[in-house]
Scaffold this active site. Structure first.
Site, short mmCIF file in Angstrom:
data_model
loop_
_atom_site.label_atom_id
_atom_site.label_comp_id
_atom_site.label_asym_id
_atom_site.label_seq_id
_atom_site.Cartn_x
_atom_site.Cartn_y
_atom_site.Cartn_z
N LYS A 47 49.87 15.06 -13.83
CA LYS A 47 51.11 15.81 -13.78
C LYS A 47 51.25 16.58 -12.47
CE LYS A 47 50.54 16.73 -18.69
NZ LYS A 47 50.20 17.80 -19.65
N ASP A 104 48.70 15.79 -5.64
CA ASP A 104 48.70 17.23 -5.44
C ASP A 104 47.53 17.66 -4.56
OD1 ASP A 104 46.82 16.59 -7.38
OD2 ASP A 104 47.54 18.01 -8.87
N ASP A 107 40.07 16.54 -4.11
CA ASP A 107 38.87 17.37 -4.23
C ASP A 107 37.69 16.46 -3.90
OD1 ASP A 107 36.83 19.05 -5.05
OD2 ASP A 107 37.73 19.60 -6.94
N PHE A 156 38.84 26.60 -6.54
CA PHE A 156 39.79 26.13 -7.55
C PHE A 156 41.11 26.88 -7.39
CE2 PHE A 156 41.82 25.75 -11.67
CZ PHE A 156 41.66 24.40 -11.91
P1 IMP Z 1 39.16 14.62 -7.43
O1 IMP Z 1 39.05 13.32 -8.16
O2 IMP Z 1 37.90 15.42 -7.53
O3 IMP Z 1 39.63 14.47 -6.00
O4 IMP Z 1 40.20 15.51 -8.22
C1 IMP Z 1 41.56 15.24 -8.17
C2 IMP Z 1 42.35 15.83 -9.32
O5 IMP Z 1 41.66 16.92 -9.96
C3 IMP Z 1 43.64 16.42 -8.80
O6 IMP Z 1 44.67 15.44 -8.78
C4 IMP Z 1 43.91 17.55 -9.75
O7 IMP Z 1 44.59 17.08 -10.90
C5 IMP Z 1 42.53 18.02 -10.15
N1 IMP Z 1 42.08 19.14 -9.31
C6 IMP Z 1 41.19 19.10 -8.28
N2 IMP Z 1 41.03 20.31 -7.73
C7 IMP Z 1 41.84 21.14 -8.42
C8 IMP Z 1 42.13 22.55 -8.31
O8 IMP Z 1 41.61 23.29 -7.45
N3 IMP Z 1 43.04 23.04 -9.20
C9 IMP Z 1 43.64 22.27 -10.16
N4 IMP Z 1 43.40 20.98 -10.29
C10 IMP Z 1 42.51 20.40 -9.43
#
Ligand code: IMP
Length: 187
Positions: A47, A104, A107, A156
């Site tokens: 979302k 969005d 990470d 975060f």
């Molecule tokens: P990744 O797979 O670790 O890159 O995480 C990606 C997804 O995790 C993003 O699309 C977000 O939905 C969620 N996410 C990662 N970091 C944050 C944060 O700091 N706040 C809220 N959601 C996050």
């Protein structure tokens, strides 16, 4: 800071409404120039990307199509699980289309890496990424993000589409939460 009902939950504003709007307008102008004469399909990752998608698309002066995918995220936790699940797939085929994936935040990069691999198998004419934020020094996979609005520290964050336990998505800025908010969520 304009946090409204969330004023007591926000620790620090990392990206103000004005900073975000300025960068999104710049990216929209770049995308408009880069895709001139081409039909572009924006794919939003639900979302979290819905706010960026709405603002960015209105800065792109081209005919646009929209589609959305939903993938599993952290839920109420703040650490990535590394497991990516497609909860909602695209409504239409993307073969032969110029696709811009709108995310969005990147990470660990595991979500994006999985999505790119998945979308490539569907043979788009081109595939690029636009992300509001990329966290520094935490990527577990190398990723090429062509349109990136901000680099942020590996903390975060919530707001501008990002949630903690489904709250805070409607904040017009990006900020960190006070520690009490996490504590209250687990007790
Ligand atoms: P990744 O797979 O670790 O890159 O995480 C990606 C997804 O995790 C993003 O699309 C977000 O939905 C969620 N996410 C990662 N970091 C944050 C944060 O700091 N706040 C809220 N959601 C996050």
């Amino acid at each position: 800071m304009d946090a409204g009902a969330y004023a007591n939950d926000i620790e620090q504003v990392l990206l103000s409404r004005e900073e975000i709007q300025g960068r999104v307008a710049e990216l929209g102008a770049r995308i408009t120039a880069d895709y001139e004469g081409l039909d572009l399909l924006l794919i939003g990752v639900l979302k979290g990307a819905f706010v960026l998608m709405a603002d960015l698309s209105r800065h792109i002066g081209l005919p646009l199509e929209f589609d959305f995918m939903a993938v599993s995220s952290y839920g109420a936790a703040t650490q990535t699980s590394g497991v990516v699940r497609i909860l909602k797939d695209l409504d239409h085929e993307i073969a032969g289309k110029h696709v811009l994936l709108v995310e969005d935040i990147v990470d660990s990069g595991l979500t994006l890496s999985y999505l790119l691999k998945n979308l490539r198998t569907r043979r788009p004419a081109s595939l690029e990424v636009c992300a509001l934020m990329q966290k520094n020094d935490v990527q577990q996979v190398p990723l090429d993000i062509k349109y990136r609005a901000f680099d942020i520290p590996p903390v975060f964050v919530v707001g501008y589409g990002l949630d903690f336990g489904e709250r805070f998505r409607n904040l017009p800025f990006v900020g960190t939460l006070r520690p009490e908010v996490y504590r209250d969520a687990v007790t």
